[in-house]
Design a protein around this motif. Structure first.
Motif, PDB file in Angstrom:
ATOM      1  N   TRP A  64       4.215   1.816   6.033  1.00  0.00           N
ATOM      2  CA  TRP A  64       5.059   2.825   5.576  1.00  0.00           C
ATOM      3  C   TRP A  64       4.654   3.087   3.893  1.00  0.00           C
ATOM      4  CZ3 TRP A  64       7.629   3.763   9.766  1.00  0.00           C
ATOM      5  CH2 TRP A  64       8.563   4.714   9.737  1.00  0.00           C
ATOM      6  N   GLN A  65       4.249   2.220   3.079  1.00  0.00           N
ATOM      7  CA  GLN A  65       3.703   2.072   1.940  1.00  0.00           C
ATOM      8  C   GLN A  65       2.475   2.834   1.808  1.00  0.00           C
ATOM      9  OE1 GLN A  65       5.610   1.018  -0.655  1.00  0.00           O
ATOM     10  NE2 GLN A  65       4.193   1.461  -2.348  1.00  0.00           N
ATOM     11  N   VAL A  66       1.557   2.579   2.770  1.00  0.00           N
ATOM     12  CA  VAL A  66       0.376   3.291   2.715  1.00  0.00           C
ATOM     13  C   VAL A  66       0.388   4.705   3.142  1.00  0.00           C
ATOM     14  CG1 VAL A  66      -2.066   3.463   4.045  1.00  0.00           C
ATOM     15  CG2 VAL A  66      -1.086   1.171   3.280  1.00  0.00           C
ATOM     16  N   PHE A  67       1.162   5.111   4.135  1.00  0.00           N
ATOM     17  CA  PHE A  67       0.933   6.473   4.547  1.00  0.00           C
ATOM     18  C   PHE A  67       2.187   7.308   4.220  1.00  0.00           C
ATOM     19  CE2 PHE A  67      -1.327   4.187   7.791  1.00  0.00           C
ATOM     20  CZ  PHE A  67      -2.679   4.851   7.766  1.00  0.00           C
ATOM     21  N   PHE A  68       3.252   6.914   3.635  1.00  0.00           N
ATOM     22  CA  PHE A  68       4.430   7.721   3.273  1.00  0.00           C
ATOM     23  C   PHE A  68       4.740   7.567   1.765  1.00  0.00           C
ATOM     24  CE2 PHE A  68       5.314   6.829   7.720  1.00  0.00           C
ATOM     25  CZ  PHE A  68       5.792   7.858   8.151  1.00  0.00           C
ATOM     26  N   PHE A  69       4.377   6.513   0.907  1.00  0.00           N
ATOM     27  CA  PHE A  69       4.542   6.396  -0.408  1.00  0.00           C
ATOM     28  C   PHE A  69       3.571   6.571  -1.379  1.00  0.00           C
ATOM     29  CE2 PHE A  69       8.009   4.278   1.497  1.00  0.00           C
ATOM     30  CZ  PHE A  69       9.292   4.621   0.581  1.00  0.00           C
ATOM     31  N   GLU A  70       2.166   6.150  -0.934  1.00  0.00           N
ATOM     32  CA  GLU A  70       0.940   6.311  -1.585  1.00  0.00           C
ATOM     33  C   GLU A  70      -0.398   6.686  -0.892  1.00  0.00           C
ATOM     34  OE1 GLU A  70       0.888   3.116  -5.167  1.00  0.00           O
ATOM     35  OE2 GLU A  70       1.627   1.987  -3.627  1.00  0.00           O
ATOM     36  N   PRO A  71      -0.168   7.729  -0.217  1.00  0.00           N
ATOM     37  CA  PRO A  71      -1.275   8.169   0.808  1.00  0.00           C
ATOM     38  C   PRO A  71      -2.279   8.687   0.009  1.00  0.00           C
ATOM     39  CG  PRO A  71       0.485   9.782   0.935  1.00  0.00           C
ATOM     40  CD  PRO A  71       0.996   8.547   0.182  1.00  0.00           C
ATOM     41  N   ASN A  72      -2.492   9.334  -1.043  1.00  0.00           N
ATOM     42  CA  ASN A  72      -3.565   9.751  -1.797  1.00  0.00           C
ATOM     43  C   ASN A  72      -4.318   8.487  -2.575  1.00  0.00           C
ATOM     44  OD1 ASN A  72      -2.793  12.625  -1.553  1.00  0.00           O
ATOM     45  ND2 ASN A  72      -1.309  12.411  -3.322  1.00  0.00           N
ATOM     46  N   TYR A  73      -3.575   7.657  -3.090  1.00  0.00           N
ATOM     47  CA  TYR A  73      -4.303   6.115  -3.408  1.00  0.00           C
ATOM     48  C   TYR A  73      -4.940   5.760  -2.443  1.00  0.00           C
ATOM     49  CZ  TYR A  73      -5.262   1.681  -5.255  1.00  0.00           C
ATOM     50  OH  TYR A  73      -5.769   0.610  -5.656  1.00  0.00           O
ATOM     51  N   TYR A  74      -4.302   5.399  -1.172  1.00  0.00           N
ATOM     52  CA  TYR A  74      -5.070   4.593  -0.204  1.00  0.00           C
ATOM     53  C   TYR A  74      -6.103   5.377   0.494  1.00  0.00           C
ATOM     54  CZ  TYR A  74      -1.785   0.900  -0.922  1.00  0.00           C
ATOM     55  OH  TYR A  74      -0.881  -0.304  -1.583  1.00  0.00           O
ATOM     56  N   LEU A  75      -5.964   6.668   0.406  1.00  0.00           N
ATOM     57  CA  LEU A  75      -7.073   7.380   1.026  1.00  0.00           C
ATOM     58  C   LEU A  75      -8.534   7.382   0.328  1.00  0.00           C
ATOM     59  CD1 LEU A  75      -5.281  10.729   2.341  1.00  0.00           C
ATOM     60  CD2 LEU A  75      -6.434   8.833   3.865  1.00  0.00           C
ATOM     61  N   ALA A  76      -8.086   7.021  -1.046  1.00  0.00           N
ATOM     62  CA  ALA A  76      -9.314   7.247  -2.213  1.00  0.00           C
ATOM     63  C   ALA A  76      -9.670   5.755  -2.106  1.00  0.00           C
ATOM     64  CB  ALA A  76      -8.924   7.572  -3.411  1.00  0.00           C
ATOM     65  N   HIS A  77      -8.991   4.650  -1.632  1.00  0.00           N
ATOM     66  CA  HIS A  77      -9.425   3.396  -1.646  1.00  0.00           C
ATOM     67  C   HIS A  77      -9.072   2.733  -0.340  1.00  0.00           C
ATOM     68  CE1 HIS A  77      -8.224   4.493  -5.710  1.00  0.00           C
ATOM     69  NE2 HIS A  77      -9.336   3.610  -6.071  1.00  0.00           N
ATOM     70  N   PRO A  78      -9.658   3.341   0.865  1.00  0.00           N
ATOM     71  CA  PRO A  78      -9.306   2.711   2.038  1.00  0.00           C
ATOM     72  C   PRO A  78      -9.370   1.182   2.266  1.00  0.00           C
ATOM     73  CG  PRO A  78     -11.619   3.798   2.056  1.00  0.00           C
ATOM     74  CD  PRO A  78     -10.911   4.075   0.696  1.00  0.00           C
ATOM     75  N   LEU A  79     -10.145   0.574   1.609  1.00  0.00           N
ATOM     76  CA  LEU A  79     -10.334  -1.009   1.764  1.00  0.00           C
ATOM     77  C   LEU A  79      -9.076  -1.630   1.426  1.00  0.00           C
ATOM     78  CD1 LEU A  79     -14.169  -1.908   1.044  1.00  0.00           C
ATOM     79  CD2 LEU A  79     -12.876  -1.624   3.107  1.00  0.00           C
ATOM     80  N   GLU A  80      -8.363  -0.899   0.531  1.00  0.00           N
ATOM     81  CA  GLU A  80      -6.891  -1.615  -0.175  1.00  0.00           C
ATOM     82  C   GLU A  80      -5.805  -1.556   0.820  1.00  0.00           C
ATOM     83  OE1 GLU A  80      -6.089  -2.821  -3.272  1.00  0.00           O
ATOM     84  OE2 GLU A  80      -8.173  -3.016  -3.326  1.00  0.00           O
ATOM     85  N   MET A  81      -5.917  -0.766   1.997  1.00  0.00           N
ATOM     86  CA  MET A  81      -4.895  -0.592   2.924  1.00  0.00           C
ATOM     87  C   MET A  81      -4.277  -1.817   3.363  1.00  0.00           C
ATOM     88  SD  MET A  81      -5.834   2.737   5.217  1.00  0.00           S
ATOM     89  CE  MET A  81      -6.104   4.507   4.372  1.00  0.00           C
ATOM     90  N   ILE A  82      -5.278  -2.721   3.839  1.00  0.00           N
ATOM     91  CA  ILE A  82      -4.964  -4.061   4.176  1.00  0.00           C
ATOM     92  C   ILE A  82      -4.706  -5.148   3.174  1.00  0.00           C
ATOM     93  CG2 ILE A  82      -6.138  -3.527   6.500  1.00  0.00           C
ATOM     94  CD1 ILE A  82      -8.194  -5.459   5.067  1.00  0.00           C
ATOM     95  N   ALA A  83      -4.661  -4.669   2.018  1.00  0.00           N
ATOM     96  CA  ALA A  83      -4.403  -5.868   1.054  1.00  0.00           C
ATOM     97  C   ALA A  83      -2.967  -6.150   0.414  1.00  0.00           C
ATOM     98  CB  ALA A  83      -5.422  -5.649  -0.454  1.00  0.00           C
ATOM     99  N   PHE A  84      -2.185  -6.411   1.758  1.00  0.00           N
ATOM    100  CA  PHE A  84      -0.882  -6.235   1.227  1.00  0.00           C
ATOM    101  C   PHE A  84      -0.450  -7.372   0.165  1.00  0.00           C
ATOM    102  CE2 PHE A  84      -1.267  -9.161   4.607  1.00  0.00           C
ATOM    103  CZ  PHE A  84      -0.643 -10.248   4.468  1.00  0.00           C
ATOM    104  N   TRP A  85      -1.348  -8.452   0.051  1.00  0.00           N
ATOM    105  CA  TRP A  85      -0.930  -9.376  -0.922  1.00  0.00           C
ATOM    106  C   TRP A  85      -1.047  -8.994  -2.277  1.00  0.00           C
ATOM    107  CZ3 TRP A  85      -4.867  -9.420   2.941  1.00  0.00           C
ATOM    108  CH2 TRP A  85      -6.240  -8.948   2.536  1.00  0.00           C
ATOM    109  N   ASN A  86      -1.691  -7.843  -2.613  1.00  0.00           N
ATOM    110  CA  ASN A  86      -1.732  -7.096  -3.944  1.00  0.00           C
ATOM    111  C   ASN A  86      -0.390  -6.366  -4.176  1.00  0.00           C
ATOM    112  OD1 ASN A  86      -4.417  -7.998  -4.367  1.00  0.00           O
ATOM    113  ND2 ASN A  86      -5.330  -6.546  -3.554  1.00  0.00           N
ATOM    114  N   GLY A  87       0.636  -6.274  -3.339  1.00  0.00           N
ATOM    115  CA  GLY A  87       1.748  -5.713  -3.483  1.00  0.00           C
ATOM    116  C   GLY A  87       1.809  -4.451  -2.725  1.00  0.00           C
ATOM    117  N   GLY A  88       2.982  -3.882  -2.620  1.00  0.00           N
ATOM    118  CA  GLY A  88       2.852  -2.622  -1.893  1.00  0.00           C
ATOM    119  C   GLY A  88       3.660  -2.874  -0.448  1.00  0.00           C
ATOM    120  N   LEU A  89       4.864  -3.039  -0.397  1.00  0.00           N
ATOM    121  CA  LEU A  89       5.461  -3.223   0.769  1.00  0.00           C
ATOM    122  C   LEU A  89       7.001  -2.381   0.926  1.00  0.00           C
ATOM    123  CD1 LEU A  89       5.173  -7.201   1.613  1.00  0.00           C
ATOM    124  CD2 LEU A  89       3.979  -4.990   2.545  1.00  0.00           C
TER     125      LEU A  89
END
Length: 264
Positions: A64-89
């Motif tokens: 939800w966080q990746v695709f609905f809240f911050e899609p632009n950021y994660y599309l630019a940083h795809p490796l960050e998509m799985i790094a939930f330990w850095n925040g973003g839930l």
């Protein structure tokens, strides 16, 4: 606000994770207690069900966080998509993920999903309320600037400070936590009522979604889309619509069962 509670050597113990763990443990214990006194046959399933659902909740919250809240950021940083330990839930994504995983568990074990969902509805909202304390301590899920001389001022090192600096913000996460505890009290009081199966769980969905929809107007950490609504507001609107429709179906089915019983 206290993002880091203490250090053990070089290892930082984050307040957020500790409080969320407390929310899971307390919510689980409430579920066990309710099962013990109302649905004894489900008691042994509460712990494995909850911790299975937690895995699904984390996955759903991240999606939800990746695709609905911050899609632009994660599309630019795809490796960050799985790094939930850095925040973003996202809590709403967590609810969806937890429900789907819980449904899978119930089907696998031959349990009634709706009965289990009714049983755990108070536990879920209690856990959410405690979880918002974690958000406050972590400085996330924050509100927008009040534009006045009062509000929450977050310290450096929090997400809120990185976004708005020392501006006073609406205490959105505090109010949401308080509303969650009110919903918990309402659901707990309804435990004595004989309601059609599924009603408690659907009421939880409706009450929380309505509260979240309203509070989103004060949030300052979410992008906005059509009608100037956030992703959480669109999610809430869909949940309310589906839950009301499901309640009407339950009411109709319950009335039909009553009519058949009377004719027999």
């Amino acid at each position: 606000m206290l993002p880091i509670l203490f250090h053990i050597g070089n290892f930082a113990v984050h307040t957020y994770g500790l409080v969320v763990l407390l929310a899971i443990v307390l919510g689980t214990q409430v579920g066990i207690t309710l099962a013990r006194y109302t649905m004894k046959q489900y008691e042994e399933h509460i712990v494995p069900l909850v911790y299975t659902s937690v895995i699904g909740a984390v996955i759903g919250a991240r999606i939800w966080q990746v695709f609905f809240f911050e899609p632009n950021y994660y599309l630019a940083h795809p490796l960050e998509m799985i790094a939930f330990w850095n925040g973003g839930l996202s809590i709403q994504g967590g609810i969806v993920g937890g429900i789907l995983t819980g449904f899978w568990y119930c089907k696998r074990k031959g349990l009634s999903f709706w009965k289990v969902a009714d049983l755990l509805a108070p536990s879920i909202i209690l856990g959410q309320g405690i979880g918002r304390i974690a958000c406050l301590l972590n400085g996330d899920a924050f509100g927008s600037p009040t534009g006045k001389g009062y509000g929450l001022v977050y310290p450096p090192g929090t997400f809120a400070y990185d976004t708005y600096g020392s501006k006073p913000l609406w205490p959105a996460e505090v109010w949401e936590g308080q509303i969650d505890f009110v919903i918990f009290a309402i659901l707990f009081a309804l435990l004595r009522k004989k309601l059609p199966t599924g009603t408690m769980f659907l009421l939880y969905n409706i009450l929380y979604a309505l509260a979240r929809f309203g509070l989103e107007f004060l949030r300052g950490d979410s992008p906005r889309y059509l009608f100037y609504w956030t992703a959480a507001q669109w999610t809430s609107a869909v949940i309310v619509f589906i839950s009301i429709a499901a309640l009407l179906v339950l009411k109709k089915n319950d009335r039909n069962v009553s009519l058949k019983s009377n004719t027999v």
